[in-house]
Design an enzyme around this catalytic site. Structure first.
Site, short mmCIF file in Angstrom:
data_model
loop_
_atom_site.label_atom_id
_atom_site.label_comp_id
_atom_site.label_asym_id
_atom_site.label_seq_id
_atom_site.Cartn_x
_atom_site.Cartn_y
_atom_site.Cartn_z
CB CYS A 290 1.40 3.37 5.67
SG CYS A 290 0.26 4.77 5.37
N GLY B 219 0.83 -1.20 0.00
CA GLY B 219 0.00 0.00 0.00
C GLY B 219 0.86 1.24 0.00
CB CYS B 220 0.27 4.49 1.61
SG CYS B 220 1.14 5.93 2.20
CG PHE B 221 5.94 5.01 -0.87
CD1 PHE B 221 5.47 6.24 -0.46
CD2 PHE B 221 6.46 4.91 -2.15
CE1 PHE B 221 5.51 7.35 -1.28
CE2 PHE B 221 6.52 6.02 -2.99
CZ PHE B 221 6.04 7.24 -2.55
#
Length: 175
Positions: free
Chosen positions: A13, A9-11
């Site tokens: 995070c 997902g979002c890097f």
């Protein structure tokens, strides 16, 4: 030192989680798995390049094993969501591992099996590569430590991941 590449997902995070892990000396956000050379954040976010937002973790295998990193990876994102993590939707947010050699390939297969044993829903994490790594723009690096703590999205997503890390892997978290 060794390296591992994970897309969860979002890097921002995933980078925040792995920065807190004992034995990890560096976490770099970047792009991997696509066709466009030297993609920009805007290009990757469009979903048209084939790249995933990912992190490249540099670690000391004497302090933490690749298998332990995989277990943290699977515990701190949802590997059962296809091409998304929460509200982030698209192939750029897919759950994927990019093994760097045959040993990591075998360990990744075993890690997926362990992750599946803990869940009723199918794990959809893909094993991809080899693929070229492209570092993300400078403002994405160490994002949580700076801008991220003022970003409402990060404030909603990252603290629960960090709590899960500290609860489930207390002996692997930096003081």
């Amino acid at each position: 030192m060794a390296q591992a590449i994970f897309a969860g997902g979002c890097f921002w995070c995933t980078e925040a989680v792995f920065r807190d892990v004992i034995g990890v000396s560096n976490v770099e956000s970047g792009y991997i798995g696509g066709a466009t050379p030297n993609p920009t954040y805007k290009q990757v976010c469009s979903g048209n390049t084939g790249h995933a937002e990912a992190i490249r973790v540099t670690f000391d295998p004497d302090a933490i094993s690749y298998g332990q990193l995989l277990d943290i990876f699977f515990a701190t994102h949802d590997p059962t969501q296809l091409n998304r993590q929460g509200n982030d939707i698209g192939t750029q947010y897919r759950s994927a591992v990019f093994p760097l050699d045959e040993e990591q390939q075998a360990e990744t297969e075993a890690g997926i099996a362990r992750a599946q044993a803990d869940r009723a829903e199918p794990v959809v994490t893909t094993i991809e590569g080899p693929a070229e790594w492209y570092p993300a723009e400078d403002y994405h690096q160490e994002y949580w430590e700076g801008e991220g703590q003022r970003n409402p999205y990060c404030l909603a997503v990252i603290p629960p991941k960090l709590m899960k890390l500290r609860k489930s892997f207390a002996n692997k978290v930096k003081a």
